[in-house]
Motif scaffolding. Sequence first.
Motif, short mmCIF file in Angstrom:
data_model
loop_
_atom_site.label_atom_id
_atom_site.label_comp_id
_atom_site.label_asym_id
_atom_site.label_seq_id
_atom_site.Cartn_x
_atom_site.Cartn_y
_atom_site.Cartn_z
N ARG A 131 0.92 -1.21 -0.43
CA ARG A 131 0.05 -0.04 -0.40
C ARG A 131 0.86 1.11 -0.02
O ARG A 131 0.85 2.23 -0.87
CB ARG A 131 -0.95 0.36 1.58
N GLY A 132 1.72 0.90 0.73
CA GLY A 132 2.94 2.56 0.60
C GLY A 132 3.81 2.44 -0.46
O GLY A 132 3.07 4.10 -1.13
N LEU A 133 3.77 1.66 -1.49
CA LEU A 133 4.41 2.21 -2.23
C LEU A 133 3.69 2.09 -3.80
O LEU A 133 3.96 2.90 -4.69
CB LEU A 133 5.13 0.60 -3.12
N ALA A 159 18.63 3.95 -8.05
CA ALA A 159 18.81 2.74 -7.19
C ALA A 159 18.23 3.06 -5.98
O ALA A 159 17.94 2.97 -5.09
CB ALA A 159 20.13 2.32 -6.98
N VAL A 160 19.23 4.58 -5.06
CA VAL A 160 18.65 5.20 -4.18
C VAL A 160 17.39 5.04 -4.02
O VAL A 160 16.27 5.14 -3.09
CB VAL A 160 19.19 6.33 -3.74
N THR A 161 16.68 5.73 -5.08
CA THR A 161 15.40 6.51 -5.15
C THR A 161 14.22 5.09 -4.96
O THR A 161 13.30 4.90 -3.78
CB THR A 161 14.62 6.53 -6.37
N LEU A 162 14.61 4.20 -5.33
CA LEU A 162 13.38 2.78 -4.93
C LEU A 162 14.13 2.21 -3.93
O LEU A 162 12.79 1.54 -3.03
CB LEU A 162 13.68 2.12 -6.53
N LEU A 163 15.25 2.33 -3.27
CA LEU A 163 15.43 0.77 -2.38
C LEU A 163 15.39 2.15 -0.84
O LEU A 163 14.63 2.06 0.06
CB LEU A 163 17.24 1.24 -2.29
N ILE A 164 15.10 4.06 -1.51
CA ILE A 164 15.18 4.59 0.21
C ILE A 164 13.64 4.01 -0.15
O ILE A 164 12.61 4.08 1.59
CB ILE A 164 14.96 5.64 0.12
#
Length: 278
Positions: A138-140, A162-167
């Motif tokens: 739900r958050g994503l 990569a940083v965007t998706l991982l965070i």
Amino acid sequence: MSPITGRNEPITGGKGPIIDHNRWRRYQITFATLFSKEVVRFSRIWVQTILPSAITTTLYFVIFGRLIGDRIGPMEGIPYIDFIVPGLVLMAVITNAYSNVVSSFYSSKFSRYIEELLVSPAPNWVILAGYVAGGVARGLTVGILVMIVAALFTSFSIHNVAVTLLILLLTAILFALGGFINAVFANSFDDISIVPTFVLAPLTYLGGVFYSIDLLPQPWQTLSLVNPILYMINAFRYGLLGVSDIPIGYAFLIIATFIAVLGYYSLSLLRRGIGIKQ
């Protein structure tokens, strides 16, 4: 008895662990069932769970981005309306990941069917993973929707995918775990709204959503470093815009540490039956 699962493990005969494919298959089915239940739950009432964040974000962009942002001017060399995008996206992810788990798990306590899960052969970590995964989903989902809304008002481009998706993922996991802990200790439906109202909301708004901490005078700038949400927003801002008030490696370390601590504590609560077996 395993300290993680809280259940007796099969005897291996002293020759090392025996891979029980049927057992792992049962674990997969349990996880998939819990996860699909959570996804169907928030999808069926999307008008209440998904749409409000898109509407709220639109209002933020219209009021803070267009009307007030033009008067404020650039922030760290970035147009103000672009600068607030990371904070607004993470604010939606935090709120929805947390709310999904706290409301769902407390409902399972209130309806008493959580007891059926606890007496089943499913280990505690599978049960926890199922609820957390639902909150992450739900958050994503809401986070991606908010980014789509942001693209209609701004012209930002992703600096580091990569940083965007991982965070995004780590933040959703962290606050889904927080929602689980809140649900365990909640004794009424009123209790599940206390933490979001009096803890999450202030920390989020004071976490650098609308400003850079470099603008704060001392000692407020130093005190802001105690806020864990500050590290998430700044790491996400680096992923989207390439700027941050906090070293990225340090931000990842803080987030990973919180996830490890809350994850272990959640499993401990399940194993002891706190708030469930009493």
